[in-house]
Design a protein around this motif. Structure first.
Motif, PDB file in Angstrom:
ATOM      1  N   GLU A 198       0.848  -1.191   0.000  1.00 26.57           N
ATOM      2  CA  GLU A 198       0.000   0.000   0.000  1.00 26.57           C
ATOM      3  C   GLU A 198       0.878   1.232   0.000  1.00 26.57           C
ATOM      4  O   GLU A 198       1.920   1.274   0.638  1.00 26.57           O
ATOM      5  N   GLU A 250      -1.809   6.141   1.701  1.00 25.21           N
ATOM      6  CA  GLU A 250      -3.018   5.374   1.918  1.00 25.21           C
ATOM      7  C   GLU A 250      -2.955   4.653   3.256  1.00 25.21           C
ATOM      8  O   GLU A 250      -3.959   4.498   3.943  1.00 25.21           O
ATOM      9  N   GLN A 251      -1.772   4.198   3.644  1.00 25.91           N
ATOM     10  CA  GLN A 251      -1.612   3.586   4.960  1.00 25.91           C
ATOM     11  C   GLN A 251      -2.030   4.582   6.032  1.00 25.91           C
ATOM     12  O   GLN A 251      -2.772   4.250   6.960  1.00 25.91           O
ATOM     13  N   ARG A 261      -5.757   5.093   6.687  1.00 21.01           N
ATOM     14  CA  ARG A 261      -6.544   3.929   7.095  1.00 21.01           C
ATOM     15  C   ARG A 261      -6.355   3.587   8.573  1.00 21.01           C
ATOM     16  O   ARG A 261      -7.011   2.686   9.079  1.00 21.01           O
ATOM     17  N   TYR A 304      -9.406   3.617  10.873  1.00 26.19           N
ATOM     18  CA  TYR A 304     -10.320   2.488  10.641  1.00 26.19           C
ATOM     19  C   TYR A 304      -9.849   1.251  11.384  1.00 26.19           C
ATOM     20  O   TYR A 304     -10.656   0.466  11.883  1.00 26.19           O
ATOM     21  N   SER A 361     -14.200  -1.242   8.177  1.00 26.26           N
ATOM     22  CA  SER A 361     -13.841  -1.153   6.765  1.00 26.26           C
ATOM     23  C   SER A 361     -13.825   0.317   6.355  1.00 26.26           C
ATOM     24  O   SER A 361     -14.605   1.125   6.884  1.00 26.26           O
ATOM     25  N   PRO A 362     -12.957   0.707   5.410  1.00 28.74           N
ATOM     26  CA  PRO A 362     -12.980   2.095   4.918  1.00 28.74           C
ATOM     27  C   PRO A 362     -14.319   2.482   4.301  1.00 28.74           C
ATOM     28  O   PRO A 362     -14.596   3.667   4.126  1.00 28.74           O
ATOM     29  N   ASP A 387      -9.728  10.654   4.360  1.00 29.21           N
ATOM     30  CA  ASP A 387      -9.578   9.594   3.357  1.00 29.21           C
ATOM     31  C   ASP A 387      -8.651  10.004   2.226  1.00 29.21           C
ATOM     32  O   ASP A 387      -7.958   9.164   1.647  1.00 29.21           O
ATOM     33  N   VAL A 403      -6.769  -2.478   5.441  1.00 28.93           N
ATOM     34  CA  VAL A 403      -6.465  -1.803   6.708  1.00 28.93           C
ATOM     35  C   VAL A 403      -5.288  -2.517   7.361  1.00 28.93           C
ATOM     36  O   VAL A 403      -5.352  -3.719   7.632  1.00 28.93           O
ATOM     37  N   TYR A 416      -2.568  -6.609   4.749  1.00 30.27           N
ATOM     38  CA  TYR A 416      -3.716  -5.837   4.277  1.00 30.27           C
ATOM     39  C   TYR A 416      -4.847  -6.716   3.759  1.00 30.27           C
ATOM     40  O   TYR A 416      -5.827  -6.210   3.240  1.00 30.27           O
TER      41      TYR A 416
END
Length: 519
Positions: A3, A7-8, A11, A14, A20-21, A77, A470, A507
């Motif tokens: 990832e 993006e890590q 998340r 979450y 879940s995103p 996000d 996640v 992930y």
């Protein structure tokens, strides 16, 4: 499953709530109530447990505050915590999804523009020509000097503009020029450049480059002098000979025609190169033949030094080059203007031998010692981070213990889902454990026991789900036991009086029980 870092970061919240995103508002509220009830500080009397509960309660509240707010959640996000901390907001007047999406797109474009502004790079070169024969004749050591400077700007993903200028002095003659270059990427394999120069050497030109294959490329260029209308044609071919070595052939036709064949070897710390050049005049014969050979070493992340030995009909010279960031200092030193074989050999052998001795007894031991020291410092820093993470995970697990045991006992009575053993960490260790039939496991620094958190996360229906995309180290009661390494989650569980085991990526989704996990 790899990832991107951004993006890590977007998340982690979450993972704190095990969501879940794509979780709905109701799922976020439900998860918050569950975790807030567990970690509320008023439930604990012991000072140690109360402090641990307060710390985890704050994490849960922060996650809920952001994820329950539609505007903050959308910023998170896209930009992660960095975006929220830097003050990026969507505004209270945006109620419709289309308006929020449009505002996010605007913020994305603004961020891209900021990145492009940061891509403006400057570079320059200072060249100081020295002549030993001239100095011995009493005319001074410095023969001439030249300076160039340019600014490069990324206009778009495919286009780059360069504006620069240069000044040169050779003896009692000097001059300067201003130039501009526009480069455009036509495709993944080809590009084109338009150039113009005004001043001492006014010219117009165009140059194209193309990757012929994965290992070779070709460049062709044409320039026209605005002073006398003469044309100059250039062609160059480059081929990758190995992972660290490239070879090249260059042909120039015009007022300064030449043919050059060269190679360059470059690895993480050292460089070596060689070139043979033939200067042509009047399309027949040759007025000069030069051979260039040398090497360099990377002094730091941004600095490199090189030494080149040049020998030809016109004499023997050394050239020293220092690179620092986008700046370059070049010092050519003409040793003799006549080709003497004995002098030419000595001019190469003596400095080369001196460098080899210096490298063996001073440079190499120094770098070995420095690298060892850096490795120890990195290991110490990483070890401190892991210890801190393990301590936080242990505190969280202590708070989960009672509820986890109650759920476990209930599932045992029903012959439902019971997590017997769960380990998170190094993929090498856990792959070996999964492939073997061993039932015992010795504690190691590369993994962390997460049996308690997973028993806690088993729902009333006797199921456990960890969501895709996640990172699992963010789950309450988990930590990262081996920073920088690939991680896996290994789980042994009992269900309906049968033993099961499963191994999933950091992930990947985990959904148990499943029949395919049965031993």
């Amino acid at each position: 499953m790899a990832e991107p870092k951004e993006e890590q970061d977007s998340r982690e919240l979450y993972a704190v709530l095990n969501l879940s995103p794509e979780a709905s508002d109701e799922e976020i509220r439900k998860a918050y109530r569950q975790w807030a009830q567990l970690y509320h500080p008023d439930k604990y009397q012991s000072p140690n447990l109360k402090d641990a509960a307060t710390e985890n309660f704050q994490r849960v509240c922060e996650a809920y505050e952001i994820l329950s707010d539609p505007n903050k959640r959308q910023v998170y996000d896209v930009y992660g915590m960095e975006g929220l901390k830097s003050g990026l907001e969507l505004g209270p007047s945006l109620d419709k999804a289309e308006e929020i999406k449009a505002e996010l797109d605007r913020l994305k474009r603004m961020r891209e523009q900021e990145k492009r502004a940061a891509r403006i790079q400057s570079s320059g070169t200072i060249m100081s020509n020295m002549s030993l024969p001239q100095y011995l004749d009493g005319d001074g050591l410095f023969k001439g000097m030249a300076m160039t400077s340019e600014i490069q700007s990324q206009l778009s993903k495919r286009s780059v503009a360069v504006i620069g200028g240069n000044l040169a002095v050779d003896g009692h003659v000097g001059g300067g020029a201003a130039n501009a270059v526009l480069s455009h990427q036509l495709s993944e394999a080809s590009s084109i450049e338009f150039m113009a120069s005004a001043g001492l050497r006014s010219l117009l030109g165009v140059q194209t480059s193309r990757h012929i294959s994965s290992h070779s490329s070709a460049t062709a260029g044409l320039t026209m002098s605005l002073k006398d209308g003469s044309l100059n044609l250039s062609n160059a071919w480059t081929r990758q000979l190995s992972d660290t070595t490239n070879g090249s052939i260059q042909l120039l036709l015009g007022s300064q025609s030449s043919v050059a064949v060269g190679w360059q070897k470059k690895d993480e710390r050292r460089t070596a190169s060689g070139e043979v050049k033939v200067l042509l005049r009047h399309q027949i014969g040759s007025s000069s033949i030069e051979m260039e050979v040398g090497g360099g070493r990377k002094l730091s992340k941004f600095s490199t030094v090189r030494w080149l030995y040049v020998v030809g009909i016109q004499g023997v010279s050394w050239r020293f080059e220092l690179y620092r960031g986008g700046q370059k200092l070049v010092v050519p030193i003409l040793l003799t203007d006549c080709l003497n074989p004995v002098f030419a050999t000595g001019a190469f052998v003596i400095p080369a031998s001196f460098y080899l001795v210096l490298k063996k007894f001073f440079i190499k031991p120094y770098y070995l010692k420095r690298n060892k020291q850096k490795a120890l410092e990195k290991e110490g820093k990483s070890s401190a981070q892991v210890q801190e993470g393990r301590a936080a995970a242990e505190k969280a697990q202590k708070l989960q213990q009672n509820v986890a045991n109650r759920k476990r006992n209930k599932q045992l009575e029903m012959e439902g889902l019971v997590i017997m053993k769960a380990l998170y960490g190094s993929d090498t260790i856990l792959n070996n454990l999964y492939s073997s039939n061993e039932t015992s496991f010795e504690s190691t620094s590369g993994v962390i026991d997460v049996t308690t958190p997973l028993n806690f996360l088993v729902n009333d229906s006797g199921q456990l789900k960890l969501h895709e995309g996640v990172k699992k180290s963010g789950i309450m009661g988990f930590c990262d036991p081996c920073p920088g390494e690939r991680k896996l989650l290994y789980v042994e569980y009992a269900y309906a009086s049968n033993q099961h085991k499963v191994l999933v990526g950091d992930y990947e989704e985990l959904l148990i029980p499943q029949g395919i996990h049965r031993l």
